[in-house]
Design a protein around this motif. Structure first.
Motif, short mmCIF file in Angstrom:
data_model
loop_
_atom_site.label_atom_id
_atom_site.label_comp_id
_atom_site.label_asym_id
_atom_site.label_seq_id
_atom_site.Cartn_x
_atom_site.Cartn_y
_atom_site.Cartn_z
N UNK A 44 33.59 2.39 -23.72
CA UNK A 44 34.65 2.97 -22.90
C UNK A 44 34.17 4.21 -22.15
N UNK A 45 33.32 4.99 -22.79
CA UNK A 45 32.77 6.16 -22.12
C UNK A 45 31.98 5.78 -20.88
N UNK A 46 31.18 4.74 -21.00
CA UNK A 46 30.41 4.27 -19.84
C UNK A 46 31.35 3.74 -18.76
N UNK A 47 32.38 3.02 -19.17
CA UNK A 47 33.33 2.45 -18.20
C UNK A 47 34.12 3.56 -17.50
N UNK A 48 34.65 4.48 -18.27
CA UNK A 48 35.55 5.50 -17.72
C UNK A 48 34.83 6.49 -16.81
N UNK A 49 33.61 6.78 -17.14
CA UNK A 49 32.89 7.80 -16.37
C UNK A 49 31.97 7.20 -15.31
N UNK A 50 31.97 5.87 -15.24
CA UNK A 50 31.08 5.19 -14.29
C UNK A 50 29.65 5.71 -14.40
N UNK A 51 29.20 5.86 -15.64
CA UNK A 51 27.84 6.35 -15.90
C UNK A 51 26.86 5.23 -15.57
N UNK A 52 25.88 5.54 -14.74
CA UNK A 52 24.90 4.50 -14.40
C UNK A 52 24.12 4.06 -15.64
N UNK A 53 24.05 2.79 -15.83
CA UNK A 53 23.28 2.22 -16.93
C UNK A 53 22.88 0.81 -16.54
N UNK A 54 21.90 0.30 -17.20
CA UNK A 54 21.48 -1.06 -16.87
C UNK A 54 22.51 -2.06 -17.38
N UNK A 55 22.63 -3.15 -16.68
CA UNK A 55 23.54 -4.21 -17.12
C UNK A 55 23.14 -4.70 -18.50
N UNK A 56 21.85 -4.79 -18.73
CA UNK A 56 21.34 -5.28 -20.01
C UNK A 56 21.82 -4.38 -21.16
#
Length: 84
Positions: A44-56
């Motif tokens: 959720x943190x990655x989703x909410x903050x639109x933090x760049x991360x690899x799809x993998x």
């Protein structure tokens, strides 16, 4: 992205009493529940903050969460079968 919180009491709405009881009485269920909550928090943190991360990486976290949810569900079902 969905940004949906996946806590156990919401996801297992009809089993809320069992979830609460097992969190209190079963140390392994409690440990797995904590890991599940941490994974959900990270996703959720990655989703909410639109933090760049690899799809993998992102898909890997979500896959771990789904797998752990399946394990927890199986433990809930086992308790239900034993408790009946």
């Amino acid at each position: 992205m969905l940004r949906t919180k996946h806590n156990l009491t919401d996801d297992f709405d009809l089993m809320q009493d069992r979830v609460s009881m097992l969190k209190q009485s079963d140390p392994e269920f409690q440990r797995l529940s904590k890991v599940y909550a941490e994974l959900d928090h990270r996703v959720r943190g990655l989703e909410m903050r639109d933090i760049p991360t690899s799809d993998e990486y992102f898909v890997g976290l979500k896959t771990q969460r789904v797998h752990l949810k399946d394990v927890l569900y199986q433990r809930l079902k086992e308790w239900d079968e034993i408790g009946s």
